[in-house]
Design a protein around this motif. Structure first.
Motif, PDB file in Angstrom:
ATOM      1  N   UNK B 202       0.080   6.635   1.426  1.00 11.49           N
ATOM      2  CA  UNK B 202      -1.191   6.875   2.131  1.00 11.49           C
ATOM      3  C   UNK B 202      -1.837   5.573   2.566  1.00 11.49           C
ATOM      4  N   UNK B 203      -1.993   4.676   1.585  1.00 10.91           N
ATOM      5  CA  UNK B 203      -2.735   3.450   1.832  1.00 10.91           C
ATOM      6  C   UNK B 203      -1.988   2.573   2.831  1.00 10.91           C
ATOM      7  N   UNK B 204      -0.654   2.478   2.686  1.00 13.14           N
ATOM      8  CA  UNK B 204       0.055   1.605   3.639  1.00 13.14           C
ATOM      9  C   UNK B 204      -0.009   2.176   5.050  1.00 13.14           C
ATOM     10  N   UNK B 205       0.029   3.506   5.159  1.00 12.45           N
ATOM     11  CA  UNK B 205      -0.088   4.116   6.493  1.00 12.45           C
ATOM     12  C   UNK B 205      -1.431   3.762   7.126  1.00 12.45           C
ATOM     13  N   UNK B 206      -2.489   3.864   6.331  1.00 11.39           N
ATOM     14  CA  UNK B 206      -3.813   3.564   6.885  1.00 11.39           C
ATOM     15  C   UNK B 206      -3.918   2.083   7.248  1.00 11.39           C
ATOM     16  N   UNK B 207      -3.496   1.213   6.320  1.00 11.77           N
ATOM     17  CA  UNK B 207      -3.648  -0.229   6.575  1.00 11.77           C
ATOM     18  C   UNK B 207      -2.818  -0.654   7.786  1.00 11.77           C
ATOM     19  N   UNK B 208      -1.677   0.020   8.010  1.00  9.60           N
ATOM     20  CA  UNK B 208      -0.826  -0.328   9.158  1.00  9.60           C
ATOM     21  C   UNK B 208      -1.536  -0.066  10.493  1.00  9.60           C
ATOM     22  N   UNK B 209      -2.519   0.831  10.459  1.00  6.20           N
ATOM     23  CA  UNK B 209      -3.269   1.117  11.695  1.00  6.20           C
ATOM     24  C   UNK B 209      -4.384   0.105  11.921  1.00  6.20           C
ATOM     25  N   UNK B 210      -4.553  -0.811  11.001  1.00  5.47           N
ATOM     26  CA  UNK B 210      -5.643  -1.798  11.097  1.00  5.47           C
ATOM     27  C   UNK B 210      -5.037  -3.205  10.924  1.00  5.47           C
ATOM     28  N   UNK B 211      -5.805  -4.235  11.251  1.00  3.29           N
ATOM     29  CA  UNK B 211      -5.292  -5.592  11.008  1.00  3.29           C
ATOM     30  C   UNK B 211      -5.427  -6.049   9.548  1.00  3.29           C
ATOM     31  N   UNK B 212      -5.865  -5.143   8.651  1.00  3.47           N
ATOM     32  CA  UNK B 212      -6.051  -5.568   7.248  1.00  3.47           C
ATOM     33  C   UNK B 212      -4.686  -5.900   6.636  1.00  3.47           C
ATOM     34  N   UNK B 213      -4.624  -7.050   5.985  1.00  3.25           N
ATOM     35  CA  UNK B 213      -3.353  -7.446   5.338  1.00  3.25           C
ATOM     36  C   UNK B 213      -3.332  -6.914   3.907  1.00  3.25           C
ATOM     37  N   UNK B 214      -2.196  -6.322   3.529  1.00  7.38           N
ATOM     38  CA  UNK B 214      -2.072  -5.817   2.160  1.00  7.38           C
ATOM     39  C   UNK B 214      -2.088  -7.008   1.199  1.00  7.38           C
ATOM     40  N   UNK B 215      -3.009  -7.005   0.256  1.00  7.91           N
ATOM     41  CA  UNK B 215      -3.075  -8.142  -0.672  1.00  7.91           C
ATOM     42  C   UNK B 215      -1.779  -8.275  -1.492  1.00  7.91           C
ATOM     43  N   UNK B 216      -1.421  -9.504  -1.767  1.00  6.85           N
ATOM     44  CA  UNK B 216      -0.213  -9.742  -2.563  1.00  6.85           C
ATOM     45  C   UNK B 216      -0.507  -9.450  -4.027  1.00  6.85           C
ATOM     46  N   UNK B 217       0.502  -8.962  -4.709  1.00  2.00           N
ATOM     47  CA  UNK B 217       0.242  -8.644  -6.114  1.00  2.00           C
ATOM     48  C   UNK B 217       0.181  -9.939  -6.907  1.00  2.00           C
ATOM     49  N   UNK B 218      -0.638  -9.952  -7.884  1.00  2.31           N
ATOM     50  CA  UNK B 218      -0.781 -11.144  -8.707  1.00  2.31           C
ATOM     51  C   UNK B 218      -1.148 -10.718 -10.106  1.00  2.31           C
ATOM     52  N   UNK B 219      -2.325 -10.138 -10.232  1.00  6.68           N
ATOM     53  CA  UNK B 219      -2.777  -9.717 -11.552  1.00  6.68           C
ATOM     54  C   UNK B 219      -3.009  -8.212 -11.531  1.00  6.68           C
ATOM     55  N   UNK B 220      -3.151  -7.619 -12.695  1.00  8.26           N
ATOM     56  CA  UNK B 220      -3.379  -6.183 -12.806  1.00  8.26           C
ATOM     57  C   UNK B 220      -4.557  -5.946 -13.737  1.00  8.26           C
ATOM     58  N   UNK B 221      -5.499  -5.157 -13.246  1.00 11.08           N
ATOM     59  CA  UNK B 221      -6.611  -4.789 -14.130  1.00 11.08           C
ATOM     60  C   UNK B 221      -6.094  -3.773 -15.140  1.00 11.08           C
ATOM     61  N   UNK B 222      -6.577  -3.855 -16.351  1.00  8.41           N
ATOM     62  CA  UNK B 222      -6.199  -2.874 -17.370  1.00  8.41           C
ATOM     63  C   UNK B 222      -7.265  -2.834 -18.462  1.00  8.41           C
ATOM     64  N   UNK B 223      -7.239  -1.792 -19.279  1.00  9.60           N
ATOM     65  CA  UNK B 223      -8.126  -1.761 -20.447  1.00  9.60           C
ATOM     66  C   UNK B 223      -9.156  -0.634 -20.466  1.00  9.60           C
ATOM     67  N   UNK B 224      -9.500  -0.098 -19.285  1.00 10.98           N
ATOM     68  CA  UNK B 224     -10.549   0.914 -19.223  1.00 10.98           C
ATOM     69  C   UNK B 224     -10.291   2.116 -20.115  1.00 10.98           C
ATOM     70  N   UNK B 225      -9.053   2.593 -20.109  1.00  8.96           N
ATOM     71  CA  UNK B 225      -8.726   3.776 -20.919  1.00  8.96           C
ATOM     72  C   UNK B 225      -8.880   3.521 -22.412  1.00  8.96           C
TER      73      UNK B 225
END
Lengths: 163, 252
Positions: B202-225
Motif C-alpha cells: 500500500x505505502x510503496x504504491x502511494x509513495x510511488x505516485x509522489x516525489x517522497x523518497x522512502x526512508x532508508x532503514x536504520x533503526x527500529x522503534x520497539x517497546x510499546x507493547x
C-alpha cells in the motif's frame, strides 16, 4: 408474528408489537429530528417477556455520541408507556449500513435539507435540485455526513454518506 | 487470569490502546485545525477511533472478567499502556499528523480485514464494524498526502521530513512474539507478517505516485507493547486522565 416495517428483521416472541412500534416511532435521531430510529434502521430486534421489553439496536458509527442519547430516549418512551423494565442490547454484526435507511427516511432527509445516501453517486442540492455540486469536506457536522456546496444556488448542504 | 485468557487480553489491549492513544492525540487538533472544515473532519475521524477503542476495551474487560472501560482508560499509568510508539508521537505539523494517520489507516484496513474472520466472535464483529470507518479514513489521509506532496515545494519538504521521522516506527505494528504466534495459529489474531507485506504494498504504491523518497532503514522503534514508552505518552495521559485522577468517579 412478523412486523413488515422492520423488513423481516424482527423476531417477535409475543405481545403487542404494533403498540411498541407506534411508541418507538416517536424516538428520533437527536441530530436529525425528522428521522425516526426505525427509519434510520438501527432497531434490529424487539423481544417481549412478561417482565421486560428488550430492544436490540446497532450503532451507526462506533463513536457517535447520538447513540447514547438514542438509548436513553428509547428507555424513556417505552418506560412511560409500558409497565415493564426496558433493556437495550447492542449488536455490532451485521454492521449497520445506510441501505437500512427506509425510503420514507430518505425522503424525510431530503426535505429536511440533507441529501440522503446515493449509491449511484448522483448528488442533488436539496435546496434547488441542481446537480451542479462540489465537495467541500469529506466530513460534515457529524461523522455520518460530508459537506457539499451547490454551485447554482451557492448554498452549502450536508450529504449523508453511503456507509 | 488463566494463561490462555491472558494472551487474548494482551492482544486486544494492544489494539485498544493503539486506538485510544491515537484518538486522544487526534483530538488535540480540535479547535486548532488548519481551517474549520478540516478541523471538523479530523476530529470526526478521532471520534470513530475512540469508538473503536471503547469497543475493544469493552472486550478486554469481558475477557479479564473485572474492571470497567473507564478504569482502563483513566486509571492506568504509562507503563501499563500497550500501544505502539507511533500513535503517541506528537501531532507536529499537518504533514506529520497526516503521514502518521496514513501509516495507521493502512495498517487498520489490513488488520480489520483479517480480523473479520477471527475465531474470537466479538473481535470479528468489531472488525466488521470498524472496517467501513477506517476505509474512509484511509481515502482521506491518502488524498491529503497526495495534495501536500504534489502541491507546493514546502508541502513536499514537510512530508518528507514527516516520513523520515515516522518511518522507523512501522516495525512495531508488525512485531511478532511466541504469544502472538499462538493466537495467529488459533485463528484469533491477524498474522503480522502478512499484515506487513500488505502494508508495504500500500505505502510503496502511494509513495510511488509522489516525489517522497522512502526512508532508508536504520533503526527500529520497539517497546510499546511491553509498556516502555517515549516521553510523550506520560504528558498526554496527564491531560487525558486529569479529571478522573483529581475527582475520582466524577460523572457529568
Amino acid at each position: 408474528m412478523k412486523c413488515s416495517f422492520y423488513s423481516g428483521l424482527i423476531q417477535i416472541v409475543s405481545g403487542d408489537i404494533d403498540h411498541i412500534g407506534e411508541v418507538l416511532s416517536k424516538v428520533t435521531d437527536p441530530e436529525i429530528p425528522v428521522l425516526s430510529l426505525q427509519d434510520l434502521g438501527v432497531i434490529r430486534n424487539i423481544e417481549i417477556t412478561t417482565t421486560k421489553i428488550i430492544v436490540t439496536i446497532t450503532p451507526t458509527y462506533t463513536g457517535c455520541p447520538a447513540m447514547e442519547v438514542m438509548e436513553q430516549d428509547i428507555k424513556q418512551v417505552l418506560g412511560d408507556e409500558f409497565n415493564k423494565s426496558i433493556e437495550i442490547k447492542t449488536q455490532l454484526s451485521p454492521a449497520w449500513t445506510t441501505d437500512w435507511i427506509t425510503a420514507k427516511g430518505k425522503k424525510a432527509l431530503f426535505e429536511y435539507g440533507i441529501m440522503p445516501p446515493s449509491k449511484s453517486g448522483k448528488i442533488v442540492c436539496p435546496q434547488c435540485q441542481s446537480m451542479q455540486v462540489e465537495l467541500i469536506s469529506q466530513f460534515g457536522s457529524t461523522a455520518c455526513k460530508a459537506l457539499y456546496r451547490c454551485t447554482d444556488c451557492l448554498e452549502p448542504f450536508d450529504y449523508f454518506k453511503c456507509h | 487470569m488463566p494463561n490462555k485468557n491472558e494472551a487474548r487480553y494482551n492482544y486486544i489491549l494492544n489494539l485498544a490502546d493503539n486506538t485510544l492513544v491515537l484518538g486522544q492525540r487526534l483530538s488535540g487538533w480540535c479547535g486548532v485545525g488548519p481551517f474549520l472544515e478540516e478541523d471538523l473532519a479530523l476530529t470526526n475521524t478521532a471520534l470513530d477511533i475512540i469508538g473503536q477503542a471503547q469497543m475493544l476495551l469493552n472486550l478486554a474487560i469481558e475477557i479479564k472478567g473485572e474492571g470497567t472501560v473507564d478504569d482502563l482508560a483513566f486509571l492506568r499509568d504509562q507503563h501499563q499502556f500497550k500501544n505502539v510508539l507511533l500513535v503517541e508521537q506528537p501531532n507536529g505539523d499537518y504533514a506529520q499528523t497526516m503521514f502518521r494517520q496514513y501509516m495507521i489507516d493502512s495498517y487498520h484496513v489490513h488488520l480489520y480485514r483479517a480480523l473479520v474472520d477471527s475465531s474470537e466472535k466479538q473481535l470479528a464483529a468489531i472488525a466488521e464494524k470498524s472496517l467501513k470507518e477506517v476505509n474512509y479514513h484511509k481515502e482521506r489521509s491518502e488524498l491529503w498526502i497526495k495534495r501536500m506532496a504534489l502541491g507546493t515545494s514546502e508541502g513536499l519538504e514537510r512530508l518528507q521530513k514527516a516520513a523520515n521521522n515516522l518511518w522507523h516506527y512501522q516495525h512495531e505494528l508488525f512485531e511478532n512474539s511466541e504469544e502472538l504466534d499462538k493466537l495467529v495459529k488459533q485463528g484469533i489474531a491477524a498474522d503480522p507478517n502478512q499484515l506487513q507485506q500488505n502494508w508495504l504494498n500500500d505505502v510503496s504504491k502511494l509513495l510511488a505516485k509522489t516525489p517522497i523518497k522512502t526512508p532508508q532503514s536504520g533503526w527500529r522503534a520497539t517497546g510499546g507493547r511491553l509498556g516502555h514508552h517515549s516521553e510523550y505518552l506520560g504528558k498526554m495521559l496527564c491531560e487525558m486522565q486529569f479529571l478522573q485522577r483529581a475527582y475520582p468517579n466524577c460523572e457529568w
